[in-house]
Scaffold this motif. Structure first.
Motif, short mmCIF file in Angstrom:
data_model
loop_
_atom_site.label_atom_id
_atom_site.label_comp_id
_atom_site.label_asym_id
_atom_site.label_seq_id
_atom_site.Cartn_x
_atom_site.Cartn_y
_atom_site.Cartn_z
N ARG A 1 -30.60 -13.51 -24.13
CA ARG A 1 -30.27 -13.52 -22.71
C ARG A 1 -30.02 -12.11 -22.17
NH1 ARG A 1 -29.71 -17.89 -25.18
NH2 ARG A 1 -29.71 -19.91 -24.15
N GLY A 2 -30.30 -11.11 -23.01
CA GLY A 2 -30.13 -9.72 -22.59
C GLY A 2 -28.68 -9.27 -22.54
N ILE A 3 -27.81 -9.95 -23.28
CA ILE A 3 -26.38 -9.64 -23.27
C ILE A 3 -26.01 -8.96 -24.59
CG2 ILE A 3 -24.04 -10.59 -23.13
CD1 ILE A 3 -25.39 -13.03 -21.66
N GLU A 4 -25.41 -7.78 -24.46
CA GLU A 4 -25.01 -7.02 -25.65
C GLU A 4 -23.57 -7.35 -26.02
OE1 GLU A 4 -25.59 -2.84 -25.09
OE2 GLU A 4 -27.63 -3.13 -24.35
N GLY A 5 -23.30 -7.35 -27.32
CA GLY A 5 -21.95 -7.50 -27.80
C GLY A 5 -21.17 -6.22 -27.55
N ARG A 6 -19.88 -6.29 -27.79
CA ARG A 6 -19.03 -5.10 -27.64
C ARG A 6 -18.12 -4.97 -28.85
NH1 ARG A 6 -13.68 -6.07 -26.51
NH2 ARG A 6 -13.16 -8.07 -25.56
N THR A 7 -17.64 -3.77 -29.08
CA THR A 7 -16.70 -3.53 -30.16
C THR A 7 -15.37 -4.20 -29.82
OG1 THR A 7 -17.76 -1.45 -30.74
CG2 THR A 7 -15.46 -1.72 -31.43
N ALA A 8 -14.77 -4.82 -30.82
CA ALA A 8 -13.46 -5.45 -30.65
C ALA A 8 -12.67 -5.30 -31.94
CB ALA A 8 -13.61 -6.92 -30.29
N VAL B 1 -16.85 -13.63 -31.44
CA VAL B 1 -17.83 -12.62 -31.00
C VAL B 1 -17.42 -12.22 -29.59
CG1 VAL B 1 -20.23 -12.25 -30.33
CG2 VAL B 1 -19.71 -13.50 -32.42
N TYR B 2 -17.48 -10.92 -29.31
CA TYR B 2 -17.00 -10.38 -28.03
C TYR B 2 -18.12 -9.74 -27.23
CZ TYR B 2 -12.48 -11.15 -30.13
OH TYR B 2 -11.40 -11.75 -30.73
N PHE B 3 -18.05 -9.90 -25.89
CA PHE B 3 -19.02 -9.30 -24.99
C PHE B 3 -18.40 -9.19 -23.61
CE2 PHE B 3 -19.58 -13.84 -25.23
CZ PHE B 3 -19.94 -14.28 -23.97
N HIS B 4 -19.09 -8.55 -22.68
CA HIS B 4 -18.62 -8.38 -21.30
C HIS B 4 -19.57 -9.09 -20.34
CE1 HIS B 4 -16.58 -4.57 -22.77
NE2 HIS B 4 -15.61 -5.26 -22.23
N ASP B 5 -19.03 -9.46 -19.19
CA ASP B 5 -19.90 -9.90 -18.10
C ASP B 5 -20.31 -8.66 -17.30
OD1 ASP B 5 -17.89 -9.28 -16.22
OD2 ASP B 5 -17.60 -11.36 -15.58
N PRO B 6 -21.12 -8.80 -16.25
CA PRO B 6 -21.60 -7.62 -15.52
C PRO B 6 -20.50 -6.77 -14.89
CG PRO B 6 -22.96 -9.51 -14.98
CD PRO B 6 -21.80 -10.03 -15.78
N ASP B 7 -19.29 -7.33 -14.72
CA ASP B 7 -18.19 -6.58 -14.12
C ASP B 7 -17.19 -6.06 -15.14
OD1 ASP B 7 -18.61 -6.78 -11.13
OD2 ASP B 7 -18.89 -8.85 -11.79
N GLY B 8 -17.52 -6.16 -16.41
CA GLY B 8 -16.63 -5.66 -17.45
C GLY B 8 -15.53 -6.62 -17.83
N ASN B 9 -15.57 -7.86 -17.33
CA ASN B 9 -14.60 -8.85 -17.78
C ASN B 9 -14.84 -9.14 -19.25
OD1 ASN B 9 -13.23 -9.42 -15.23
ND2 ASN B 9 -15.19 -10.26 -14.59
N PRO C 1 -19.84 -11.88 -36.17
CA PRO C 1 -18.53 -12.39 -35.83
C PRO C 1 -17.45 -11.82 -36.74
CG PRO C 1 -20.10 -14.18 -36.04
CD PRO C 1 -20.75 -12.95 -36.56
N VAL C 2 -16.25 -11.74 -36.20
CA VAL C 2 -15.08 -11.26 -36.92
C VAL C 2 -14.16 -12.45 -37.15
CG1 VAL C 2 -13.86 -10.61 -34.80
CG2 VAL C 2 -13.28 -9.49 -36.94
N ILE C 3 -13.45 -12.43 -38.27
CA ILE C 3 -12.49 -13.49 -38.58
C ILE C 3 -11.11 -13.02 -38.14
CG2 ILE C 3 -11.41 -14.88 -40.40
CD1 ILE C 3 -14.35 -15.57 -39.80
N PHE D 1 -3.56 -11.97 -43.63
CA PHE D 1 -4.68 -11.29 -44.26
C PHE D 1 -5.35 -10.42 -43.21
CE2 PHE D 1 -6.50 -15.37 -42.88
CZ PHE D 1 -7.65 -14.98 -42.22
N ASP D 2 -6.07 -9.41 -43.68
CA ASP D 2 -6.74 -8.49 -42.77
C ASP D 2 -7.94 -9.14 -42.12
OD1 ASP D 2 -4.98 -6.42 -43.36
OD2 ASP D 2 -6.23 -5.66 -45.00
N MET D 3 -8.19 -8.74 -40.88
CA MET D 3 -9.39 -9.19 -40.20
C MET D 3 -10.59 -8.73 -41.00
SD MET D 3 -8.32 -8.43 -36.25
CE MET D 3 -9.93 -8.84 -35.64
N MET D 4 -11.67 -9.49 -40.93
CA MET D 4 -12.89 -9.15 -41.66
C MET D 4 -14.07 -9.75 -40.92
SD MET D 4 -12.51 -11.82 -44.87
CE MET D 4 -10.75 -11.54 -45.06
N SER D 5 -15.26 -9.33 -41.32
CA SER D 5 -16.46 -9.92 -40.73
C SER D 5 -16.67 -11.32 -41.29
CB SER D 5 -17.68 -9.05 -41.03
OG SER D 5 -18.00 -9.13 -42.40
#
Length: 152
Positions: A86-93, A115-123, A102-104, A139-143
């Motif tokens: 859909r042309g939507i890029e993920g973002r670092t989180a 999984v994290y991403f933004h809408d066109p307004d940065g929400n 995905p991150v656990i 436990f530590d977060m992991m992929s």
């Protein structure tokens, strides 16, 4: 008494562009005026309101403009491809790049994959899937890939 989240609201700069974006996430448009649109998350149970305004400012604290969409584990495993289609890029989180997601999340009482991403307004938007794994100790977060090596 409380059964779940019914609605959330986000500011947007261009309502038409945002309607196209949220439609691409396969949400159903429930109501629209010239400056406001509501999309069903679960029809008749929960929705998100988009309010067109020129007061969309960044940076901001993500807790003020964040929505997590509940998905199942199968959808979360395919989320990056689904978003890319859909042309939507993920973002670092949380220090995890889009490629590492995905991150656990070790949320109690149960772990979650996200999984994290933004809408066109940065929400800040998130797909989150509860896992059938009760968190007994920190436990530590992991992929998800690392998780699968330990738990599958």
């Amino acid at each position: 008494m409380i059964k779940g989240l019914y609605e959330a609201h986000l500011p947007v700069r261009n309502l038409k562009r945002s309607i196209e974006f949220y439609t691409s996430l396969e949400l159903e448009l429930a109501y629209e005026t010239p400056k406001l649109a509501f999309f069903w998350i679960v029809k008749g149970k929960s929705w998100v309101g988009l309010w067109e305004t020129d007061k969309v400012e960044t940076p901001y604290h993500p807790s003020l403009r964040h929505i997590a969409f509940h998905v199942d584990i199968g959808a979360i495993r395919n989320a990056k491809v689904w978003l890319a289609d859909r042309g939507i890029e993920g973002r670092t989180a949380f220090g995890f790049s889009p490629e590492e997601q995905p991150v656990i999340l070790p949320n109690r009482p149960y772990a979650h994959a996200a999984v994290y991403f933004h809408d066109p307004d940065g929400n800040s938007l998130e797909f989150i899937a509860p896992l059938d794994f009760k968190v007994e100790e920190e436990f530590d977060m992991m992929s998800l890939a690392q998780w699968d090596q330990k738990h599958v």
